[in-house]
Design a protein around this motif. Structure first.
Motif: not given
Length: 410
Positions: A364-371
């Motif tokens: 689902s995307g690294m940056f999205r999950e980090l956020a």
């Protein structure tokens, strides 16, 4: 944007220390600051976003701009839909500035230990830092890893890890072997083919799932978000159908369709390869697919099918280690692969107040999950701090009451 806290701001005696000044660490620090909790980011390099500064020039986020922003700051439209490496660095710099984050550079943390209700960090220069909580955000791609290939130490040719690759200019006119068919290896191979290398070969051990970055304008990331919580067998079947509809069959070129499902492979730690030029390069014969590397002998590279080749240069896109063992290895918080047993807002049972972010590789995307993790971690820390302060206040009132009764009795 940074969530406005429902709880009143809390001010624990010691700050929360965030180890790592990449996107995950900065996002957590901003979310904590938005809740009135002091967070200090410790970054061993001399600037935020160190890993992004070191990536190859061609790299762009494989996730869309809109779905890659961190809490509290959108990515500018001028960055385009697929954000370039240099723009990611600029964004992280602006992010730290906008949120007025307390970032201390040039400080490496070598060990973390529990001390009563607090955490002690041992860092550069003999520093002993005491924190109310610790967030480890040192990154999924931390330390370059090379397989233990036979003959590697005596190899007479040119070999480097993909971490050192910047652009194809040094390889113009050369015969180059890229080892590893993940996103990095696939993109470097395509970059070399477009950039003037005389011959490019891609050594593949496990055939990857290859997906289009977009299909009719629909980004692969959105599909990953939709299916990430579905049962693995369902996603495997859906992935097989989508591959037949959207991805060409490259069996004749040495890349047959994988015999393991997309979600099954992801559970094993491998996400799909987003095609940003590899498929066209393979079909045009600009990138040749060869068998996996089995070892080295003198100046030769030995392949699994018995072939011996002598490329001018070998680029090993063979992944990274999290390298968390020196930092927290004696706390019982890592699994057999060296990854945290929990992440996000959950703490290991043995280590309350210790959090991890950025150590999964989600479709689902690294940056999205980090956020998303940043908000969850900040909420958990703020609530924990509020409970601690409330308990201290209650104990203080109890002591005061006991003192008053003693005085009255005398």
């Amino acid at each position: 944007m940074v969530t406005t806290p429902h709880e009143p701001p809390v001010h624990p005696a010691h700050p929360v220390y965030v180890i790592g000044g990449g996107p995950g660490g900065l996002a957590v620090a901003a979310a904590l600051r938005g809740r009135g909790v002091r967070a200090v980011v410790l970054e061993k390099s001399d600037a935020v976003g160190a890993s992004w500064r070191a990536h190859y020039d061609r790299l762009r986020l494989h996730t869309t701009r809109r779905l890659s922003a961190l809490p509290g700051l959108k990515m500018p439209r001028s960055f385009g839909r697929w954000v370039a490496r240099a723009d990611v660095v600029r964004y992280l710099e602006k992010y730290a500035e906008k949120h007025e984050l307390e970032v201390v550079t040039g400080v490496e943390v070598f060990g973390v230990e529990r001390s009563g209700e607090e955490w002690v960090l041992h860092a550069t220069g003999g520093r002993r830092l005491v924190g109310s909580a610790v967030v480890v955000a040192t990154g999924f791609n931390h330390t370059p890893s090379l397989p233990d290939w036979p003959g590697l130490d005596a190899y007479e040719g040119e070999l480097s890890h993909a971490r050192a690759y910047r652009n194809p200019e040094p390889y113009a006119g050369k015969d180059v072997l890229v080892v590893g068919a993940g996103n990095t290896g696939a993109e470097i191979a395509a970059d070399l083919a477009d950039g003037g290398a005389k011959r490019v070969r891609l050594a593949v051990r496990t055939v990857p799932h290859i997906v289009r970055r977009t299909t009719a304008g629909w980004p692969a990331q959105r599909t990953g978000i939709l299916v990430r919580r579905l049962p693995v067998p369902v996603v495997d079947r859906l992935g097989a159908v989508m591959a037949r509809l959207a991805a060409p069959d490259l069996t004749a070129h040495g890349l047959p369709r994988p015999d393991t499902g997309l979600a099954t492979r992801q559970r094993q730690g491998a996400i799909p390869v987003q095609d940003v030029g590899l498929v066209a390069a393979v079909r045009a014969g600009k990138v040749e697919v060869v068998a996996a590397v089995e070892g080295f002998a003198g100046g030769e590279v030995l392949l699994a099918d018995g072939t011996r080749i002598t490329p001018d240069a070998v680029i090993a896109a063979t992944g990274y280690r999290r390298a968390l063992e020196p930092l927290v290895g004696d706390l019982g918080v890592l699994d057999e692969r060296g990854r945290p047993v929990v992440h996000g807002a959950r703490c290991p049972r043995e280590a309350p107040g210790l959090y991890f972010t950025g150590f999964t590789n989600p479709i689902s995307g690294m940056f999205r999950e980090l956020a998303l993790d940043a908000e969850k971690i900040a909420r958990a820390i703020a609530r924990r701090a509020a409970r601690t302060e409330a308990e201290k206040a209650k104990a203080k009132r109890a002591r005061a009451g006991a003192g008053a009764r003693t005085t009255s009795g005398t």
